[in-house]
Design a protein around this motif. Structure first.
Motif, short mmCIF file in Angstrom:
data_model
loop_
_atom_site.label_atom_id
_atom_site.label_comp_id
_atom_site.label_asym_id
_atom_site.label_seq_id
_atom_site.Cartn_x
_atom_site.Cartn_y
_atom_site.Cartn_z
N VAL A 144 0.62 -1.33 0.05
CA VAL A 144 0.02 0.08 -0.10
C VAL A 144 0.85 1.40 -0.09
O VAL A 144 0.67 2.29 -0.62
CB VAL A 144 -0.94 -0.02 1.12
CG1 VAL A 144 -1.69 1.38 1.40
CG2 VAL A 144 -1.86 -1.29 1.18
N GLN A 145 2.03 1.15 0.83
CA GLN A 145 2.68 2.29 0.76
C GLN A 145 3.63 2.76 -0.41
O GLN A 145 3.60 3.84 -1.01
CB GLN A 145 3.97 2.28 1.96
CG GLN A 145 3.36 2.26 3.31
CD GLN A 145 4.46 1.96 4.42
OE1 GLN A 145 4.96 0.62 4.43
NE2 GLN A 145 4.90 2.94 5.30
N THR A 146 3.95 1.45 -1.10
CA THR A 146 4.49 1.55 -2.39
C THR A 146 3.61 2.23 -3.54
O THR A 146 3.86 2.93 -4.35
CB THR A 146 5.02 0.36 -2.99
OG1 THR A 146 6.01 -0.12 -1.99
CG2 THR A 146 5.63 0.32 -4.14
N TRP A 147 2.36 1.54 -3.49
CA TRP A 147 1.32 2.20 -4.36
C TRP A 147 1.00 3.72 -4.24
O TRP A 147 0.87 4.43 -5.08
CB TRP A 147 0.01 1.42 -4.56
CG TRP A 147 0.57 -0.14 -4.96
CD1 TRP A 147 1.47 -0.32 -5.96
CD2 TRP A 147 -0.29 -1.58 -4.49
NE1 TRP A 147 1.39 -1.98 -6.01
CE2 TRP A 147 0.24 -2.38 -5.14
CE3 TRP A 147 -1.51 -1.66 -3.70
CZ2 TRP A 147 -0.18 -3.75 -5.08
CZ3 TRP A 147 -1.81 -2.79 -3.51
CH2 TRP A 147 -1.07 -3.94 -4.34
N MET A 148 0.97 4.18 -2.86
CA MET A 148 0.55 5.13 -2.72
C MET A 148 1.53 6.24 -3.06
O MET A 148 1.33 7.47 -3.68
CB MET A 148 0.06 5.40 -1.16
CG MET A 148 -1.40 4.95 -0.82
SD MET A 148 -2.64 5.36 -2.20
CE MET A 148 -2.76 7.47 -1.85
N SER A 149 2.69 6.03 -2.71
CA SER A 149 4.09 7.06 -3.14
C SER A 149 4.30 6.80 -4.71
O SER A 149 4.27 7.69 -5.25
CB SER A 149 5.24 6.15 -2.43
OG SER A 149 6.44 6.79 -3.03
N ALA A 150 3.80 5.79 -5.20
CA ALA A 150 3.82 5.85 -6.91
C ALA A 150 2.80 6.72 -7.50
O ALA A 150 3.19 7.48 -8.32
CB ALA A 150 3.56 4.56 -7.49
N ALA A 151 1.62 6.67 -6.75
CA ALA A 151 0.45 7.67 -7.19
C ALA A 151 1.03 9.18 -7.13
O ALA A 151 0.81 9.94 -8.04
CB ALA A 151 -0.75 7.18 -6.11
N LEU A 152 1.46 9.43 -5.94
CA LEU A 152 2.09 10.80 -5.71
C LEU A 152 3.20 11.21 -6.64
O LEU A 152 2.98 12.18 -7.26
CB LEU A 152 2.39 11.02 -4.31
CG LEU A 152 3.03 12.40 -3.94
CD1 LEU A 152 1.76 13.30 -4.11
CD2 LEU A 152 3.57 12.36 -2.46
N THR A 153 4.06 10.23 -7.19
CA THR A 153 4.98 10.65 -8.01
C THR A 153 4.29 10.65 -9.34
O THR A 153 4.83 11.66 -10.07
CB THR A 153 6.14 9.07 -7.98
OG1 THR A 153 6.54 9.11 -6.95
CG2 THR A 153 6.97 9.45 -9.12
N ASP A 154 3.29 9.82 -9.90
CA ASP A 154 2.59 9.95 -11.00
C ASP A 154 2.00 11.53 -11.14
O ASP A 154 2.06 12.00 -12.16
CB ASP A 154 1.45 8.88 -11.15
CG ASP A 154 2.12 7.63 -11.49
OD1 ASP A 154 3.20 7.52 -12.26
OD2 ASP A 154 1.38 6.52 -11.19
#
Length: 201
Positions: A144-154
């Motif tokens: 979850v942390q990885t995906w949310m961090s990736a969302a912010l990067t996107d």
């Protein structure tokens, strides 16, 4: 006799239908949040980069969240996802009449962010019975942390592209403002997810 029985039965059924519709139309007011519920939201939001935005967007759900960090994390992601989907729809519509490659890239970036948040929310919902601190809990929270961090990067990639490649104007400003709004909500959601991952329930 048969006709009278038919009429009586029909009137009885109509009356029942009216009663059921009346009952279903009643809207009971939601439970009022307690001071403790609101304090939990406020204290949790203080760990985010945008505490005022966080509290304003989540306080209305305090009675449902109570003092549960898992519910709060799911709610924050859900609110961020809603904002992202709205912005993605706006960008998609805009891209149909804009020749800018940056706008088309931004549509893809925000669309990816929406997918990442959906995956995060799905993972959290599947974790209802995981014990905080257990290996399975840590592994899934890491996802979850990885995906949310990736969302912010996107989202940041979107605004970087718009800032660098588009000419100044109303369209550029509107895109940057809308995506910046989504970034604030995503950043807050990530912070609350991190708190839940580190502290458990």
């Amino acid at each position: 006799m048969g006709s009278k029985l038919y009429t009586t039965t029909f009137l009885y059924l109509v009356t029942l239908l009216f009663i059921f519709r009346t009952i279903s139309a009643v809207r009971f007011p939601p439970a009022q949040p307690t001071t403790d519920d609101l304090d939990f939201i406020r204290t949790s939001c203080n760990a985010t980069l945008y505490p005022d935005v966080c509290f304003t967007s989540l306080a209305g759900y305090a009675s449902a969240v109570q003092d549960n960090p898992a519910r709060l994390a799911k709610l924050a992601i859900g609110v961020s996802l809603s904002r992202a989907k709205y912005t993605a729809a706006y960008l998609s519509k805009l891209s149909r009449r804009a020749a800018s490659a940056a706008v088309h890239d931004c549509v893809s970036n925000v669309g990816d962010a929406v997918d990442q948040m959906r995956g995060s929310l799905r993972q959290l919902r599947e974790m209802n019975h995981r014990r905080p601190g257990a290996p399975a809990f840590r592994f899934q929270m890491s996802n979850v942390q990885t995906w949310m961090s990736a969302a912010l990067t996107d989202e940041e990639t979107c605004t970087d592209g718009i800032t660098e490649e588009m000419e100044d104007g109303e369209t550029k400003t509107a895109i940057c403002d809308r995506v910046a709004d989504v970034k604030r909500f995503t950043s807050n959601a990530l912070a609350l997810v991190n708190t839940y991952a580190n502290n458990g329930a």
